[in-house]
Design a protein around this motif. Structure first.
Motif, PDB file in Angstrom:
ATOM      1  N   ALA A   1       0.811  -1.221   0.000  1.00 58.01           N
ATOM      2  CA  ALA A   1       0.000   0.000   0.000  1.00 58.01           C
ATOM      3  C   ALA A   1       0.843   1.269   0.000  1.00 58.01           C
ATOM      4  O   ALA A   1       0.315   2.355  -0.283  1.00 58.01           O
TER       5      ALA A   1
ATOM      6  N   ASP B   1       1.428   5.064  -3.029  1.00 62.87           N
ATOM      7  CA  ASP B   1       0.453   4.845  -4.108  1.00 62.87           C
ATOM      8  C   ASP B   1       0.619   3.464  -4.732  1.00 62.87           C
ATOM      9  O   ASP B   1       0.650   3.305  -5.947  1.00 62.87           O
TER      10      ASP B   1
ATOM     11  N   ARG C   1      -7.120   1.356  -7.694  1.00 62.90           N
ATOM     12  CA  ARG C   1      -6.908   2.060  -6.415  1.00 62.90           C
ATOM     13  C   ARG C   1      -8.140   1.962  -5.527  1.00 62.90           C
ATOM     14  O   ARG C   1      -8.029   1.759  -4.314  1.00 62.90           O
ATOM     15  N   GLU C   2      -9.306   2.126  -6.121  1.00 61.99           N
ATOM     16  CA  GLU C   2     -10.544   2.067  -5.336  1.00 61.99           C
ATOM     17  C   GLU C   2     -10.675   0.721  -4.624  1.00 61.99           C
ATOM     18  O   GLU C   2     -11.118   0.659  -3.470  1.00 61.99           O
TER      19      GLU C   2
ATOM     20  N   TRP D   1      -8.043  -1.482  -4.012  1.00 61.45           N
ATOM     21  CA  TRP D   1      -6.916  -1.699  -3.110  1.00 61.45           C
ATOM     22  C   TRP D   1      -7.040  -0.886  -1.825  1.00 61.45           C
ATOM     23  O   TRP D   1      -6.600  -1.330  -0.759  1.00 61.45           O
ATOM     24  N   ARG D   2      -7.656   0.289  -1.915  1.00 60.00           N
ATOM     25  CA  ARG D   2      -7.844   1.099  -0.700  1.00 60.00           C
ATOM     26  C   ARG D   2      -8.765   0.420   0.308  1.00 60.00           C
ATOM     27  O   ARG D   2      -8.735   0.743   1.500  1.00 60.00           O
TER      28      ARG D   2
END
Length: 309
Positions: A172, A175, A205-206, A208-209
């Motif tokens: 994480a 980025d 990203r959405e 993985w966040r």
């Protein structure tokens, strides 16, 4: 149009799902891998939902530990047995109004989804009429190569990193700087096969966040890893033949440019899958679904058409 819903399974697991097509139609189930999520199948969900391509009910769950699906904290929750339990329960939950209740028209799977699909097909062949695997090694050939091939051991060295307790936190950082090379090392952002544009990066990203611990736990829970001085990994694994033979009609689509999973994994596959068709695809990598979506759709469509009444 892509529909989204949460599928609550009888044993308490919830899988967040994406779907297309009308209920009551034959069902195709699509399983993603790491570090992806169900959204990667959207194009194929919409394709196979169309009447001219079979008019299927197409469902893609986020596997346990991914996106908004249930994500238990303990590594043991990501062993093969509970993951297969999820999928068997999911098949029952999405097929009651199909022409074949309790049975999929087809199971399509990639990467970790493919690893699970091999197990489901071997242990519960009645749950599907056909199986389609994309760049996901059969457990017997994978165990063989991990134990004996220096090339495969080097190609899979990343698995031992992902099995570390701190892997999710490291991935994480900055980025997700350590994650992007999973794609870019196989030319995801380079012509002629570029597919990882800015919008697609944000989709990842959405996901993985929302957390990476579950996805990494698949690696920590699995004994199929390259051996090290501290851990025998796959060298200690003995797979009973009756647990890995797949008698379901099977299509394997393999991008020959996969640097993590070399084509040697296909050698001897017919010994474990008697009804087997292999499509080797030059100019494609592990990410063949993104690189050659129309080619994948055509190969799958021709395969599924063989079983249509």
């Amino acid at each position: 149009m892509i529909q989204t819903f949460d599928l609550l399974l009888p044993h308490g697991t919830t899988l967040s799902c994406r779907a297309a097509g009308d209920p009551g139609r034959p069902v195709l189930l699509f399983l993603h891998g790491f570090p992806e999520a169900a959204f990667v199948w959207d194009g194929l969900l919409l394709h196979f939902a169309k009447p001219e391509h079979g008019g299927y009910r197409c469902v893609a769950p986020n596997l346990r530990g991914f996106e908004r699906s249930s994500a238990p904290a303990e590594v043991a929750a990501y062993r093969a047995k509970p993951l297969v339990q999820d999928l068997c329960a999911a098949v029952a939950a999405i097929t009651p109004d199909s022409p074949t209740p309790g049975q999929l028209a087809g199971l399509v799977a990639h990467d970790w989804g493919g690893a699970l699909a091999w197990s489901v097909a071997a242990q519960h062949p009645g749950l599907m009429r056909q199986l389609a695997i994309l760049n996901a090694p059969h457990p017997a050939t994978f165990a063989r190569e991990l134990a004996n091939s220096a090339t495969q051991q080097a190609s899979s060295a990343y698995m031992n990193f992902l099995a570390r307790p701190d892997a999710a936190e490291l991935l994480a950082e900055n980025d997700f700087a350590r994650l992007w090379p999973f794609f870019t090392n196989m030319a995801a952002d380079s012509q002629p096969t570029a597919w990882l544009d800015g919008a697609t990066r944000e989709r990842y990203r959405e996901v993985w966040r929302l957390g990476l611990r579950g996805g990494c736990a698949y690696y920590a829970a699995s004994p199929l890893r390259p051996p090290t001085a501290q851990d025998p990994g796959a060298a200690a694994v003995q797979l009973p033949r009756d647990k890995v033979v797949v008698k379901v009609p099977t299509l394997v689509i393999w991008g020959l440019g996969d640097i993590a999973l070399p084509a040697a994994l296909l050698d001897g596959l017919g010994d474990f899958v008697p009804d087997l068709r292999i499509e080797r695809v030059p100019g494609a990598s592990h990410w063949i679904v993104h690189e050659q979506p129309q080619r994948v759709a055509t190969l799958l469509g021709n395969f599924f058409a063989q079983s249509l009444p």
